[in-house]
Write an enzyme that holds these catalytic residues in place. Structure first.
Site, PDB file in Angstrom:
ATOM      1  CG  ASP A  54     -11.078   8.690 -31.938  1.00 18.16           C
ATOM      2  OD1 ASP A  54     -12.270   8.888 -31.645  1.00 18.16           O
ATOM      3  OD2 ASP A  54     -10.465   7.644 -31.689  1.00 18.16           O
ATOM      4  CD  GLU A  79      -6.262   5.218 -30.458  1.00 21.98           C
ATOM      5  OE1 GLU A  79      -7.096   5.883 -29.836  1.00 21.98           O
ATOM      6  OE2 GLU A  79      -6.456   4.069 -30.853  1.00 21.98           O
ATOM      7  CG  ASP A 153      -7.610   6.315 -26.253  1.00 20.80           C
ATOM      8  OD1 ASP A 153      -8.209   6.875 -27.198  1.00 20.80           O
ATOM      9  OD2 ASP A 153      -7.591   5.083 -26.096  1.00 20.80           O
ATOM     10  CB  ILE A 155     -13.106   8.248 -28.120  1.00 23.33           C
ATOM     11  CG1 ILE A 155     -13.609   9.681 -28.306  1.00 23.33           C
ATOM     12  CG2 ILE A 155     -14.276   7.324 -27.721  1.00 23.33           C
ATOM     13  CD1 ILE A 155     -14.664   9.822 -29.389  1.00 23.33           C
ATOM     14  CG  ASP A 156     -10.082   3.059 -24.175  1.00 19.83           C
ATOM     15  OD1 ASP A 156      -9.484   2.550 -25.147  1.00 19.83           O
ATOM     16  OD2 ASP A 156     -10.342   2.445 -23.136  1.00 19.83           O
ATOM     17  CB  THR A 158     -13.658   3.750 -31.015  1.00 24.79           C
ATOM     18  OG1 THR A 158     -12.324   3.697 -30.563  1.00 24.79           O
ATOM     19  CG2 THR A 158     -13.928   5.040 -31.735  1.00 24.79           C
ATOM     20  CG  ASP A 301      -5.405   1.819 -24.737  1.00 28.03           C
ATOM     21  OD1 ASP A 301      -6.371   2.487 -25.105  1.00 28.03           O
ATOM     22  OD2 ASP A 301      -4.790   1.025 -25.476  1.00 28.03           O
TER      23      ASP A 301
END
Ligand code: 2IP
Ligand code: CA
Ligand code: CA
Length: 371
Positions: A54, A79, A153, A155-156, A158, A301
């Site tokens: 991330d 994030e 973000d 990687i949303d 995860t 997000d």
């Protein structure tokens, strides 16, 4: 300013490449899915690697955008924090260096000197994919980089990314969980008002080629500012007699589920993983509304998919405020000063993502006095 959109599409694709490389290259994949067993040091290292994917993606986006738009440096948030503690307790700041070799050396210091893994990651970070999107290229966007901020973000969803269950997606159908829920989200907002004005979503695991076994992704974008409302997606056509549907988190409160069932009917409620994926379902018309009553999502997000929904004539409202004082859209420029850490940037009052104002009003009427 179509330059910014073009760049965001390109860095999002590069981010998707890094996400795919971490699952496709054995030395990285082993780190990603390693069981959290063994001693504490091992547990921490495995945990760190998941975060590292991330952090690396976020820093890469920050680096590439800052290099082309210096006016935006200092306004590119995400994030993750890029301060990292390695297995030896040393603090390392993860950044993208000017050469692939330097980046690999830096990453090796976080990866307990796993040079193979570090080199594979560095290679993906320093490779610029070619992305073409004729509609985005032709767009004129009335925006000035020094007025803009960015939420990333990397990687949303995860948990879905790590779990890695593969689904064969079908047009027009919502799939509740799996790799396709993992998304790269890059949202752009106006520093003055906090309105989301541009969003790029990349779905790294959209299609798996059965012959080669390799994944390809799909991108989505939207721009909504100064009278321009354009998106890679067109407004989904209404299906007569179908009736509106709602997507929720499986952890949504019982009282909310019951109120929505009483209005929409039990077969109109669906559940899906990933805050970004749920808003994408509304964008694509796989659901009409996404309701979340908790403050469990953050600015990173919602910013990107919010811009897409605005471009389609919809939006993302603050649920608590809309229940109290009438509709209020989420904004992206001001932290909650009374909170600490990530909570400063939480969408505290929950949210409602919608394409149609009428749907939003129905939800608000249905939930009024129930929360
Ligand atoms: C998470 C992720 C979760 C979501 C949560 C987000 O982001 O999207 O899936 O919960 O709100 O903050 P849910 O799936 O219940 O909606 P991340 O994966 O980036 O931590
Ligand atoms: Ca997230
Ligand atoms: Ca994330």
């Amino acid at each position: 300013m179509a330059d910014l959109l073009r760049l965001l599409l390109q860095v999002a694709e590069k981010a998707a490449n890094v996400a795919r490389v971490c699952r496709q290259e054995a030395p990285l994949f082993q780190l990603l899915v390693q069981e959290k067993t063994g001693d504490d040091k091992n547990k921490k290292f495995v945990q760190d690697f998941k975060t590292l994917a991330d952090v690396v993606i976020q820093e890469m986006i920050r680096h590439d955008v800052g290099a082309q738009f210096p006016e935006m440096v200092g306004f590119i948030h995400g994030e993750e924090s890029n301060k990292f503690e390695n297995g030896l307790g040393e603090s390392v700041t993860v950044t993208v260096c000017s050469t692939e070799g330097e980046t690999a050396t830096l990453l090796a210091s976080v990866l307990d000197n796993n040079h193979t893994a570090a080199s594979l990651l560095a290679r993906a970070i320093h490779r610029d994919p070619v992305t073409t999107d004729a509609q985005a290229d032709a767009l004129m966007v009335p925006l000035n980089p020094s007025d803009l901020g960015i939420w990333i973000d990397p990687i949303d969803a995860t948990s879905q990314y790590i779990e890695g269950r593969e689904e064969v997606l079908e047009e027009g159908r919502l799939f509740p969980s799996g790799l396709h829920c993992a998304l790269v989200l890059i949202g752009v907002y106006l520093r003055s008002s906090g309105e989301p004005v541009m969003g790029v979503i990349n779905q790294p695991f959209n299609y798996k080629d059965p012959a080669s076994g390799s994944w390809s992704g799909r991108h989505f974008w939207g721009v909504s500012c100064g009278g321009v409302n354009t998106s890679s997606e067109s407004r989904p056509k209404d299906v007569p007699d179908r009736g509106p549907s709602v997507v929720l988190s499986s952890s949504e409160k019982q009282v909310v589920k019951e109120a929505l069932i009483s209005f929409y009917g039990p077969d109109k409620l669906m559940y899906a993983s990933g805050a970004g994926y749920k808003i994408l379902c509304v964008i694509q018309g796989l659901a009409d509304i996404y309701v979340l009553s908790e403050g469990s999502t953050f600015k990173w997000d919602s910013c990107a998919p919010h811009a897409l929904l605005r471009a389609l004539g919809g939006g993302v409202a603050d649920l608590a405020e809309s229940l109290q004082d009438g509709q209020t859209e989420l904004t992206y420029h001001q932290p909650r000063e009374e909170c600490k850490g990530a909570d400063r940037w939480a969408n505290h009052g929950g949210l409602v993502a919608y394409r149609d104002q009428a749907q939003l009003h129905s939800v608000i009427r249905t939930l009024k006095g129930k929360l």
